[in-house]
Design a protein around this motif. Structure first.
Motif, PDB file in Angstrom:
ATOM      1  N   PRO A 439       0.813  -1.208   0.000  1.00 45.12           N
ATOM      2  CA  PRO A 439       0.000   0.000   0.000  1.00 45.12           C
ATOM      3  C   PRO A 439       0.850   1.263   0.000  1.00 45.12           C
ATOM      4  O   PRO A 439       1.871   1.348   0.685  1.00 45.12           O
ATOM      5  CB  PRO A 439      -0.826  -0.121   1.291  1.00 45.12           C
ATOM      6  N   SER A 440       0.449   2.220  -0.828  1.00 46.93           N
ATOM      7  CA  SER A 440       1.089   3.539  -0.973  1.00 46.93           C
ATOM      8  C   SER A 440       2.459   3.471  -1.642  1.00 46.93           C
ATOM      9  O   SER A 440       3.133   4.496  -1.780  1.00 46.93           O
ATOM     10  CB  SER A 440       1.226   4.246   0.391  1.00 46.93           C
ATOM     11  N   GLN A 441       2.887   2.273  -2.088  1.00 51.67           N
ATOM     12  CA  GLN A 441       4.184   2.152  -2.756  1.00 51.67           C
ATOM     13  C   GLN A 441       4.062   1.641  -4.183  1.00 51.67           C
ATOM     14  O   GLN A 441       4.895   1.953  -5.024  1.00 51.67           O
ATOM     15  CB  GLN A 441       5.121   1.240  -1.960  1.00 51.67           C
ATOM     16  N   GLY A 442       3.053   0.852  -4.451  1.00 48.64           N
ATOM     17  CA  GLY A 442       2.886   0.381  -5.819  1.00 48.64           C
ATOM     18  C   GLY A 442       2.482  -1.069  -5.898  1.00 48.64           C
ATOM     19  O   GLY A 442       2.387  -1.782  -4.892  1.00 48.64           O
ATOM     20  N   THR A 443       2.225  -1.500  -7.131  1.00 53.89           N
ATOM     21  CA  THR A 443       1.719  -2.846  -7.399  1.00 53.89           C
ATOM     22  C   THR A 443       2.402  -3.417  -8.618  1.00 53.89           C
ATOM     23  O   THR A 443       2.746  -2.680  -9.555  1.00 53.89           O
ATOM     24  CB  THR A 443       0.192  -2.805  -7.638  1.00 53.89           C
ATOM     25  N   THR A 444       2.589  -4.725  -8.625  1.00 57.97           N
ATOM     26  CA  THR A 444       3.133  -5.425  -9.784  1.00 57.97           C
ATOM     27  C   THR A 444       2.248  -6.626 -10.104  1.00 57.97           C
ATOM     28  O   THR A 444       2.025  -7.486  -9.246  1.00 57.97           O
ATOM     29  CB  THR A 444       4.567  -5.914  -9.521  1.00 57.97           C
ATOM     30  N   PHE A 445       1.733  -6.649 -11.321  1.00 60.42           N
ATOM     31  CA  PHE A 445       1.006  -7.804 -11.836  1.00 60.42           C
ATOM     32  C   PHE A 445       1.908  -8.516 -12.827  1.00 60.42           C
ATOM     33  O   PHE A 445       2.538  -7.862 -13.686  1.00 60.42           O
ATOM     34  CB  PHE A 445      -0.286  -7.377 -12.544  1.00 60.42           C
ATOM     35  N   SER A 446       1.980  -9.830 -12.720  1.00 62.90           N
ATOM     36  CA  SER A 446       2.890 -10.579 -13.587  1.00 62.90           C
ATOM     37  C   SER A 446       2.269 -11.917 -13.961  1.00 62.90           C
ATOM     38  O   SER A 446       1.395 -12.433 -13.263  1.00 62.90           O
ATOM     39  CB  SER A 446       4.232 -10.798 -12.892  1.00 62.90           C
ATOM     40  N   PHE A 447       2.738 -12.449 -15.072  1.00 62.94           N
ATOM     41  CA  PHE A 447       2.321 -13.787 -15.498  1.00 62.94           C
ATOM     42  C   PHE A 447       3.362 -14.332 -16.453  1.00 62.94           C
ATOM     43  O   PHE A 447       4.120 -13.574 -17.082  1.00 62.94           O
ATOM     44  CB  PHE A 447       0.938 -13.763 -16.154  1.00 62.94           C
ATOM     45  N   ALA A 448       3.422 -15.636 -16.536  1.00 68.51           N
ATOM     46  CA  ALA A 448       4.380 -16.323 -17.413  1.00 68.51           C
ATOM     47  C   ALA A 448       3.610 -17.193 -18.393  1.00 68.51           C
ATOM     48  O   ALA A 448       2.614 -17.833 -18.033  1.00 68.51           O
ATOM     49  CB  ALA A 448       5.356 -17.162 -16.592  1.00 68.51           C
ATOM     50  N   LEU A 449       4.086 -17.220 -19.633  1.00 68.93           N
ATOM     51  CA  LEU A 449       3.474 -18.035 -20.677  1.00 68.93           C
ATOM     52  C   LEU A 449       4.558 -18.797 -21.414  1.00 68.93           C
ATOM     53  O   LEU A 449       5.718 -18.356 -21.482  1.00 68.93           O
ATOM     54  CB  LEU A 449       2.695 -17.173 -21.679  1.00 68.93           C
ATOM     55  N   SER A 450       4.175 -19.915 -21.970  1.00 72.46           N
ATOM     56  CA  SER A 450       5.064 -20.670 -22.836  1.00 72.46           C
ATOM     57  C   SER A 450       4.429 -20.709 -24.217  1.00 72.46           C
ATOM     58  O   SER A 450       3.281 -21.144 -24.370  1.00 72.46           O
ATOM     59  CB  SER A 450       5.269 -22.090 -22.297  1.00 72.46           C
ATOM     60  N   ALA A 451       5.174 -20.220 -25.218  1.00 66.29           N
ATOM     61  CA  ALA A 451       4.619 -20.129 -26.571  1.00 66.29           C
ATOM     62  C   ALA A 451       5.578 -20.771 -27.561  1.00 66.29           C
ATOM     63  O   ALA A 451       6.795 -20.518 -27.513  1.00 66.29           O
ATOM     64  CB  ALA A 451       4.369 -18.674 -26.939  1.00 66.29           C
ATOM     65  N   PRO A 452       5.087 -21.592 -28.470  1.00 70.07           N
ATOM     66  CA  PRO A 452       5.960 -22.162 -29.506  1.00 70.07           C
ATOM     67  C   PRO A 452       6.484 -21.076 -30.439  1.00 70.07           C
ATOM     68  O   PRO A 452       5.792 -20.096 -30.722  1.00 70.07           O
ATOM     69  CB  PRO A 452       5.037 -23.136 -30.253  1.00 70.07           C
ATOM     70  N   ILE A 453       7.714 -21.240 -30.905  1.00 71.06           N
ATOM     71  CA  ILE A 453       8.256 -20.330 -31.897  1.00 71.06           C
ATOM     72  C   ILE A 453       7.619 -20.677 -33.242  1.00 71.06           C
ATOM     73  O   ILE A 453       7.555 -21.844 -33.640  1.00 71.06           O
ATOM     74  CB  ILE A 453       9.779 -20.441 -31.964  1.00 71.06           C
ATOM     75  N   ALA A 454       7.100 -19.663 -33.925  1.00 65.20           N
ATOM     76  CA  ALA A 454       6.359 -19.893 -35.168  1.00 65.20           C
ATOM     77  C   ALA A 454       7.247 -20.548 -36.203  1.00 65.20           C
ATOM     78  O   ALA A 454       8.434 -20.206 -36.347  1.00 65.20           O
ATOM     79  CB  ALA A 454       5.802 -18.579 -35.692  1.00 65.20           C
ATOM     80  N   ALA A 455       6.699 -21.505 -36.921  1.00 63.11           N
ATOM     81  CA  ALA A 455       7.435 -22.178 -37.982  1.00 63.11           C
ATOM     82  C   ALA A 455       7.727 -21.194 -39.106  1.00 63.11           C
ATOM     83  O   ALA A 455       6.917 -20.321 -39.420  1.00 63.11           O
ATOM     84  CB  ALA A 455       6.620 -23.362 -38.514  1.00 63.11           C
ATOM     85  N   GLY A 456       8.899 -21.337 -39.690  1.00 64.94           N
ATOM     86  CA  GLY A 456       9.245 -20.459 -40.805  1.00 64.94           C
ATOM     87  C   GLY A 456      10.007 -19.228 -40.387  1.00 64.94           C
ATOM     88  O   GLY A 456      10.411 -18.426 -41.225  1.00 64.94           O
ATOM     89  N   SER A 457      10.185 -19.003 -39.075  1.00 66.99           N
ATOM     90  CA  SER A 457      10.972 -17.847 -38.648  1.00 66.99           C
ATOM     91  C   SER A 457      12.417 -18.017 -39.090  1.00 66.99           C
ATOM     92  O   SER A 457      12.989 -19.115 -38.980  1.00 66.99           O
ATOM     93  CB  SER A 457      10.906 -17.706 -37.117  1.00 66.99           C
ATOM     94  N   ALA A 458      13.000 -16.965 -39.584  1.00 66.76           N
ATOM     95  CA  ALA A 458      14.325 -17.056 -40.199  1.00 66.76           C
ATOM     96  C   ALA A 458      15.350 -17.673 -39.257  1.00 66.76           C
ATOM     97  O   ALA A 458      15.897 -18.732 -39.514  1.00 66.76           O
ATOM     98  CB  ALA A 458      14.782 -15.668 -40.644  1.00 66.76           C
ATOM     99  N   SER A 459      15.633 -17.024 -38.186  1.00 66.19           N
ATOM    100  CA  SER A 459      16.610 -17.556 -37.243  1.00 66.19           C
ATOM    101  C   SER A 459      16.003 -17.839 -35.884  1.00 66.19           C
ATOM    102  O   SER A 459      16.713 -18.177 -34.949  1.00 66.19           O
ATOM    103  CB  SER A 459      17.776 -16.571 -37.097  1.00 66.19           C
ATOM    104  N   GLY A 460      14.693 -17.662 -35.769  1.00 64.38           N
ATOM    105  CA  GLY A 460      14.029 -17.931 -34.510  1.00 64.38           C
ATOM    106  C   GLY A 460      14.180 -16.791 -33.531  1.00 64.38           C
ATOM    107  O   GLY A 460      13.215 -16.154 -33.156  1.00 64.38           O
ATOM    108  N   TRP A 461      15.431 -16.476 -33.156  1.00 61.60           N
ATOM    109  CA  TRP A 461      15.689 -15.431 -32.176  1.00 61.60           C
ATOM    110  C   TRP A 461      16.557 -14.346 -32.813  1.00 61.60           C
ATOM    111  O   TRP A 461      17.330 -14.603 -33.731  1.00 61.60           O
ATOM    112  CB  TRP A 461      16.413 -15.998 -30.963  1.00 61.60           C
TER     113      TRP A 461
END
Length: 496
Positions: A439-461
């Protein structure tokens, strides 16, 4: 123990009192009038049986006249309860009162004028048979009026009740009752136990009838609830349809302005157009939601340009934060997948809801969007966090902030649905929305997801080089003319 007629009458009294108590328990829950009459029926029959078992200890007036009148009265009370249950007029009730009067008259005659126990058995059995016969006729008429079959149990039990009294009349010449009725042999004793068994079956049948009535009421309530839900769906459709018109007007005028805008105005107008497009998308979703009659929320994964999506969201966040003179910080990890298989529209909806809440409850502070991505084989683990330096939330109050229509703090235009919707979307995408706040300092909402890398991406990352850029956004105060505008300092890290 000698199982004679007195013993049968005593046990019958105990059973009838127990059945009366059971009906009273049902009545205390539902307050149905017919349950009261059925309960009274068992009560008076039990009282009559008890007086019969005390024949040697009470006057003949009680053990003969009152006892037989009470046991016959029980059948009248059952009839009244059945009429109330089916919503029928008690048309036979005056005739039943006449039968009760004649029964008492003849019982008194054969008890005080001519003492004849067998004649009293005939009088009692005839009175019961006539009342039970009219009750059976009422059951058949009620079934015909409802155009459906009745509960067969109550019909079968009523028929058996009639058969027992007819058997008593037919069997009495072969098994004559002695002057002392309690000294009757096995025939009358078996009939007494038979009546007790039939009343137990009556109680079960009445209970099943009551349960059927409750089920019918529940079905009616369910149908009414479905009708109201359909009305809500129609209202959602009307609202969604009518909201499109003003947004289309805004989009049209912004397009006209964009055609003649200077370079320093184009970005603002493009932000307006993106916001209108996003809002129209939500309205289309509302219309689809209405058309599907409140079907569960669905997530449709598709190839999504993650960095482009985050850039769009940050542009929205800049505008949201400027409304309350907040600074916006955008942090993204050094490496990101080029494209992921995820529902980008839903992900954008969640992050904008969280950013909108953060900007709404923060004033002259900082709102931060942080995104971290890590490889997980052919997929990537994404971690999203939206933090602010606003009023914070007192989590010790044990309030379900993710519940529908739960408002953290009363705010104009707030419906309390943002976190509820966000939690549902994140859950549908396989994650869980969490919160940390002081209270009076702030809030953090967070979540984690796992998503497949789309096929056809050139180098992925690919590597994301970050640099800070100071984006100033003026905020006009429309309520106090003449006051100089204030400038919100808005920070965003952009990829090269």
């Amino acid at each position: 123990m000698n199982l004679n007629l007195a013993t049968a009458a005593f046990f019958s009294a105990l059973v009838e009192f127990a059945l009366c108590l059971g009906m009273l328990v049902l009545w205390t829950r539902e307050k149905a009038r017919y349950l009261i009459y059925w309960s009274l029926g068992f009560l008076v029959f039990g009282a009559g049986s008890l007086l019969i078992s005390l024949r040697d200890k009470v006057p003949d007036f009680l053990s003969i006249l009152v006892a037989n009148l009470l046991t016959t009265l029980s059948s009248v009370l059952f009839y009244i309860g059945i009429c109330l249950f089916f919503g029928r007029r008690r048309s036979w009730l005056p005739w039943m009162v006449v039968i009760l009067g004649l029964e008492v008259t003849f019982l008194a005659y054969y008890a005080y004028v001519i003492y004849n126990t067998s004649a009293r058995v005939y009088v009692y059995s005839m009175a019961q048979a006539l009342i039970v016969l009219t009750t059976l006729g009422t059951l058949f008429v009620a079934g015909r009026e409802r155009k459906k079959s009745l509960n067969p149990e109550v019909v079968v039990v009523t028929v058996l009740f009639l058969v027992v009294h007819c058997a008593r009349m037919l069997g009495s010449p072969f098994f004559p009752a002695p002057q002392d009725f309690l000294a009757s042999g096995n025939f009358q004793t078996l009939l007494a136990f038979g009546l007790m068994s039939i009343h137990i079956a009556y109680a079960q049948a009445f209970g099943n009838m009551h349960a059927a009535a409750l089920n019918a009421e529940l079905n009616v309530a369910l149908a009414d609830a479905k009708a109201k839900d359909r009305q809500k769906v129609e209202v959602l459709g009307y609202i969604g349809h009518d909201l499109r018109a003003p947004l289309a007007t805004i989009s049209g005028y912004s397009s006209l302005l964009l055609a003649e805008a200077r370079d320093n105005q184009r970005k603002l107008l493009q932000t307006i157009q993106r916001s209108v497009k996003y809002q129209l998308g939500l309205i289309d979703e509302l219309l689809g939601y209405a058309k599907s009659e409140l079907q569960p929320l669905t997530v449709q994964a598709a190839a999504t340009d993650l960095l482009h999506l985050l850039d769009d969201i940050s542009e929205y966040a800049v505008a949201l934060c400027s409304q309350r003179n907040n600074r916006f910080h955008y942090h993204v990890s050094d490496q990101l997948p080029r494209r992921i298989d995820a529902d980008g529209k839903r992900l954008q909806q969640v992050l904008l809801n969280l950013l909108s809440n953060a900007a709404k409850f923060t004033h002259d502070g900082t709102v931060t969007l942080s995104v971290t991505a890590k490889p997980e084989g052919s997929a990537c683990a994404l971690y999203f966090a939206v933090s602010d330096t606003g009023i914070g939330i007192d989590l010790d109050q044990n309030v379900d902030i993710f519940g529908a229509f739960q408002q953290i703090q009363a705010t104009n235009g707030s419906t309390g649905l943002g976190l509820f919707i966000s939690q549902r979307i994140v859950s549908a995408m396989g994650g869980s929305l969490s919160v940390a706040s002081v209270p009076s300092q702030g809030t953090t909402f967070s979540f984690a997801l796992s998503a497949p890398i789309a096929a056809g991406s050139a180098s992925g990352w690919f590597a994301v080089a970050q640099r800070g850029k100071n984006l100033a956004r003026p905020r006009q105060n429309s309520t106090r003319p003449g006051r100089p505008c204030r400038t919100a300092s808005l920070w965003k890290s952009l990829p090269i």
